[in-house]
Motif scaffolding. Structure first.
Motif, PDB file in Angstrom:
ATOM      1  N   GLY A  15    -100.958 -58.340  28.648  1.00 59.49           N
ATOM      2  CA  GLY A  15    -101.014 -59.681  28.096  1.00 59.49           C
ATOM      3  C   GLY A  15    -100.356 -59.784  26.746  1.00 59.49           C
ATOM      4  O   GLY A  15     -99.469 -58.991  26.405  1.00 59.49           O
ATOM      5  N   THR A  16    -100.831 -60.764  26.005  1.00 56.32           N
ATOM      6  CA  THR A  16    -100.345 -61.077  24.663  1.00 56.32           C
ATOM      7  C   THR A  16    -101.513 -60.864  23.696  1.00 56.32           C
ATOM      8  O   THR A  16    -102.647 -60.668  24.132  1.00 56.32           O
ATOM      9  CB  THR A  16     -99.909 -62.549  24.587  1.00 56.32           C
ATOM     10  OG1 THR A  16    -101.073 -63.384  24.738  1.00 56.32           O
ATOM     11  CG2 THR A  16     -98.894 -62.905  25.664  1.00 56.32           C
ATOM     12  N   PRO A  17    -101.260 -60.960  22.401  1.00 56.96           N
ATOM     13  CA  PRO A  17    -102.395 -60.844  21.476  1.00 56.96           C
ATOM     14  C   PRO A  17    -103.465 -61.923  21.699  1.00 56.96           C
ATOM     15  O   PRO A  17    -104.630 -61.728  21.387  1.00 56.96           O
ATOM     16  CB  PRO A  17    -101.745 -60.991  20.100  1.00 56.96           C
ATOM     17  CG  PRO A  17    -100.341 -60.514  20.302  1.00 56.96           C
ATOM     18  CD  PRO A  17     -99.973 -60.973  21.698  1.00 56.96           C
ATOM     19  N   GLU A  18    -103.056 -63.049  22.282  1.00 57.36           N
ATOM     20  CA  GLU A  18    -103.991 -64.160  22.484  1.00 57.36           C
ATOM     21  C   GLU A  18    -104.651 -64.174  23.859  1.00 57.36           C
ATOM     22  O   GLU A  18    -105.705 -64.779  24.032  1.00 57.36           O
ATOM     23  CB  GLU A  18    -103.276 -65.508  22.303  1.00 57.36           C
ATOM     24  CG  GLU A  18    -102.725 -65.749  20.918  1.00 57.36           C
ATOM     25  CD  GLU A  18    -101.395 -65.033  20.674  1.00 57.36           C
ATOM     26  OE1 GLU A  18    -100.622 -64.829  21.632  1.00 57.36           O
ATOM     27  OE2 GLU A  18    -101.136 -64.664  19.510  1.00 57.36           O
ATOM     28  N   HIS A  19    -104.021 -63.557  24.843  1.00 58.00           N
ATOM     29  CA  HIS A  19    -104.543 -63.644  26.217  1.00 58.00           C
ATOM     30  C   HIS A  19    -104.262 -62.341  26.961  1.00 58.00           C
ATOM     31  O   HIS A  19    -103.102 -61.974  27.153  1.00 58.00           O
ATOM     32  CB  HIS A  19    -103.900 -64.823  26.950  1.00 58.00           C
ATOM     33  CG  HIS A  19    -104.331 -64.961  28.369  1.00 58.00           C
ATOM     34  ND1 HIS A  19    -105.640 -65.241  28.739  1.00 58.00           N
ATOM     35  CD2 HIS A  19    -103.645 -64.861  29.534  1.00 58.00           C
ATOM     36  CE1 HIS A  19    -105.716 -65.294  30.065  1.00 58.00           C
ATOM     37  NE2 HIS A  19    -104.518 -65.065  30.567  1.00 58.00           N
ATOM     38  N   VAL A  20    -105.333 -61.669  27.386  1.00 60.09           N
ATOM     39  CA  VAL A  20    -105.211 -60.381  28.079  1.00 60.09           C
ATOM     40  C   VAL A  20    -105.977 -60.457  29.395  1.00 60.09           C
ATOM     41  O   VAL A  20    -107.086 -60.977  29.446  1.00 60.09           O
ATOM     42  CB  VAL A  20    -105.761 -59.224  27.204  1.00 60.09           C
ATOM     43  CG1 VAL A  20    -105.647 -57.896  27.937  1.00 60.09           C
ATOM     44  CG2 VAL A  20    -105.046 -59.165  25.864  1.00 60.09           C
ATOM     45  N   VAL A  21    -105.351 -59.925  30.454  1.00 64.45           N
ATOM     46  CA  VAL A  21    -106.012 -59.810  31.757  1.00 64.45           C
ATOM     47  C   VAL A  21    -106.242 -58.325  32.036  1.00 64.45           C
ATOM     48  O   VAL A  21    -105.501 -57.468  31.541  1.00 64.45           O
ATOM     49  CB  VAL A  21    -105.211 -60.475  32.894  1.00 64.45           C
ATOM     50  CG1 VAL A  21    -105.118 -61.976  32.680  1.00 64.45           C
ATOM     51  CG2 VAL A  21    -103.841 -59.853  33.042  1.00 64.45           C
TER      52      VAL A  21
END
Length: 171
Positions: free
Chosen positions: A124-130
């Motif tokens: 993911g990104t720093p803001e959204h992780v799966v």
């Protein structure tokens, strides 16, 4: 790399190339296998900045910023550490995305609570992780191959969902 793995690597390449985004890896038990799968496609230097192999907790803490308290309380093999590794890799390597793996590949090292074959994957990104959890023990080599393939699938699917245009809201 198997045929399916090559197809997934190519899809990831196309998604990152077209979006002009970058990716990094943060790997523990997979020891660089995910990075190797990403760079299997020529031209990967356009979007793959690098990877951190954090085989020991000291490296997870010092290079990826994983909390010492989290590692002490939950161990390195947990969803929260995989998420922290993604965020830490994005920050350390200044990328848009990261993919991470932490687990017990075997043949030893497992416990009753965290048996051999337990591997947490995240991207993911720093803001959204799966995240995704692999739980079956098929022996070290197969465990690592499964984790690498699943990590690449997770990254591909995440990138595909990130590329979808947002639907217009009705007034």
């Amino acid at each position: 790399m198997d045929f399916e793995g090559k197809i997934i690597s190519r899809e990831i390449s196309e998604l990152l190339w077209e979006s002009e985004k970058t990716v990094a890896t943060a790997e523990s038990c997979t020891g660089g296998r995910i990075a190797e799968a990403i760079i299997a496609v020529p031209g990967a230097s356009k979007y793959f900045k690098g990877g951190i192999i954090s085989y020991v907790n000291e490296v997870k803490e010092n290079l990826l910023g994983v909390s010492h308290q989290l590692l002490e309380e939950k161990t390195a093999v947990c969803e929260e550490v995989a998420v922290a590794m993604v965020k830490g890799a994005c920050k350390a390597l200044a990328t848009d995305y990261a993919v991470a793996a932490t687990g017990v590949a075997g043949p030893s090292g497992g416990t009753k609570e965290i048996p051999v074959g337990t591997i947490w994957l995240a991207c993911g990104t720093p803001e959204h992780v799966v995240t995704c959890k692999v739980e079956e023990d098929h022996g070290r080599d197969i465990n690592l191959a499964i984790a690498t393939n699943r990590a690449m699938q997770l990254l591909r699917d995440f990138l595909k969902s990130a590329e979808k245009p947002k639907e217009a809201k009705e007034s």
